[in-house]
Motif scaffolding. Structure first.
Motif, PDB file in Angstrom:
ATOM      1  N   ILE A 184     153.184  52.033  41.232  1.00  0.00           N
ATOM      2  CA  ILE A 184     153.063  50.642  40.786  1.00  0.00           C
ATOM      3  C   ILE A 184     151.939  49.944  41.549  1.00  0.00           C
ATOM      4  N   THR A 185     151.005  49.367  40.802  1.00  0.00           N
ATOM      5  CA  THR A 185     149.842  48.701  41.390  1.00  0.00           C
ATOM      6  C   THR A 185     150.000  47.191  41.481  1.00  0.00           C
ATOM      7  N   ALA A 186     150.894  46.621  40.667  1.00  0.00           N
ATOM      8  CA  ALA A 186     151.081  45.167  40.650  1.00  0.00           C
ATOM      9  C   ALA A 186     152.406  44.853  39.991  1.00  0.00           C
ATOM     10  N   LEU A 187     152.981  43.727  40.387  1.00  0.00           N
ATOM     11  CA  LEU A 187     154.156  43.188  39.718  1.00  0.00           C
ATOM     12  C   LEU A 187     153.703  41.994  38.883  1.00  0.00           C
ATOM     13  N   THR A 188     154.202  41.912  37.677  1.00  0.00           N
ATOM     14  CA  THR A 188     153.897  40.736  36.859  1.00  0.00           C
ATOM     15  C   THR A 188     155.182  40.033  36.478  1.00  0.00           C
ATOM     16  N   ALA A 189     155.118  38.711  36.412  1.00  0.00           N
ATOM     17  CA  ALA A 189     156.180  37.920  35.810  1.00  0.00           C
ATOM     18  C   ALA A 189     155.708  37.613  34.394  1.00  0.00           C
ATOM     19  N   GLN A 190     156.308  38.256  33.411  1.00  0.00           N
ATOM     20  CA  GLN A 190     155.854  38.053  32.043  1.00  0.00           C
ATOM     21  C   GLN A 190     156.983  38.331  31.067  1.00  0.00           C
ATOM     22  N   ASN A 191     156.770  37.845  29.847  1.00  0.00           N
ATOM     23  CA  ASN A 191     157.677  38.123  28.754  1.00  0.00           C
ATOM     24  C   ASN A 191     156.851  38.233  27.485  1.00  0.00           C
ATOM     25  N   THR A 192     157.485  38.153  26.335  1.00  0.00           N
ATOM     26  CA  THR A 192     156.739  38.313  25.091  1.00  0.00           C
ATOM     27  C   THR A 192     155.842  37.118  24.784  1.00  0.00           C
ATOM     28  N   ILE A 233     146.163  55.850  34.012  1.00  0.00           N
ATOM     29  CA  ILE A 233     145.868  54.700  34.853  1.00  0.00           C
ATOM     30  C   ILE A 233     145.749  53.479  33.956  1.00  0.00           C
ATOM     31  N   GLY A 234     146.518  52.446  34.291  1.00  0.00           N
ATOM     32  CA  GLY A 234     146.488  51.216  33.512  1.00  0.00           C
ATOM     33  C   GLY A 234     145.978  50.054  34.337  1.00  0.00           C
ATOM     34  N   MET A 235     146.780  48.994  34.427  1.00  0.00           N
ATOM     35  CA  MET A 235     146.347  47.759  35.071  1.00  0.00           C
ATOM     36  C   MET A 235     146.083  47.948  36.559  1.00  0.00           C
TER      37      MET A 235
END
Length: 266
Positions: A38-46, A78-80
């Motif tokens: 895991i490279t980052a945590l995001t707070a997100q939804n749709t 590899i993504g974000m």
């Protein structure tokens, strides 16, 4: 026979539709065991992204070494990657462990339109990660951003950008046409073997959250299973097209809902 193993190196999506969560679902749906860094945590939804918390580069390194020192990794997606030190840590990890198949999805903007990557990261992607990739999978806006160019609007421009991206050192480039217009969604695979055009009907749905993550992960899964690149891309595109076509069955969230990763199991 041991199950093939793929690893996703990407950010977490708290809503479960994209990022690490989509990658692991895609690995499972396409018949491989999935591990993650895991490279980052995001707070997100749709509806959108409300926060990004980067994982320190040294802990990214610790995750990479923990996974690769124990598991027989056949492919990496590899993504974000939101910060340059994290990109440097990933590049060093790839050099250290030399996985056979690296799929780089240069994630820059979420489906909702939220920017996910710092400007300083684009040059690092060009110089540190693209040369290590077997295939990169930018969409039309991402291909333009990587080249500091306008978004391609016709096949000729797409072919020119494909050639320019190949010149950065990767083995192949898949430019995705989901941001195009018309009844057909057309992707272009560029490699030393020449261009390959992959077409699918454009599906009328707003539930496309995680499409790019899932496609690149499905490609990695099929490469992990030993398929040649053109077959891996073709199988992944067919699978994700059906996942989009069946996405409305899920009814998740109030915005851009996820695709249906497990449509084949209904």
């Amino acid at each position: 026979m041991a199950i093939p193993i793929a690893v996703t190196i990407a950010g977490s999506d708290s809503s479960g539709g994209a990022g690490i969560q989509a990658d692991l679902k895609s690995f499972s749906a396409n018949g491989v065991y999935g591990a993650s860094v895991i490279t980052a945590l995001t707070a997100q939804n749709t509806l959108g992204v409300t926060g990004i918390h980067a994982v320190p580069a040294d802990f990214v390194t610790a995750q990479i070494d923990a996974v690769f020192s124990d598991l027989a990794v056949a492919a990496v997606k590899i993504g974000m990657v939101a910060q340059r030190p994290v990109i440097e840590a990933i590049a060093e990890g790839l050099a250290r462990w030399s996985p056979p198949n690296v799929v780089l999805d240069p994630v820059m903007v979420a489906t909702s339109g939220d920017r996910l990557i710092d400007d300083d990261c684009i040059d690092a992607l060009r110089t540190m990660l693209i040369p290590r990739a077997r295939v990169i999978t930018p969409n039309l806006p991402e291909a333009a951003a990587l080249l500091d160019d306008a978004m391609a609007e016709d096949q000729g421009a797409i072919e020119r950008q494909g050639a320019a991206l190949l010149a950065l050192g990767c083995e192949a480039v898949l430019i995705k046409g989901g941001h195009g217009v018309g009844p057909t969604s057309t992707d272009y695979l560029f490699s030393a073997a020449g261009p390959l055009v992959l077409m699918a009907p454009r599906i009328a749905t707003r539930n496309t959250h995680g499409t790019g993550c899932s496609l690149s992960s499905a490609i990695a899964a099929h490469l992990a299973r030993g398929e040649e690149l053109d077959l891996a891309v073709g199988h992944a595109k067919a699978w994700v097209s059906e996942a989009i076509a069946t996405a409305d069955r899920l009814e998740i969230g109030k915005g851009h809902g996820p695709i249906h990763h497990f449509h084949a199991f209904e």
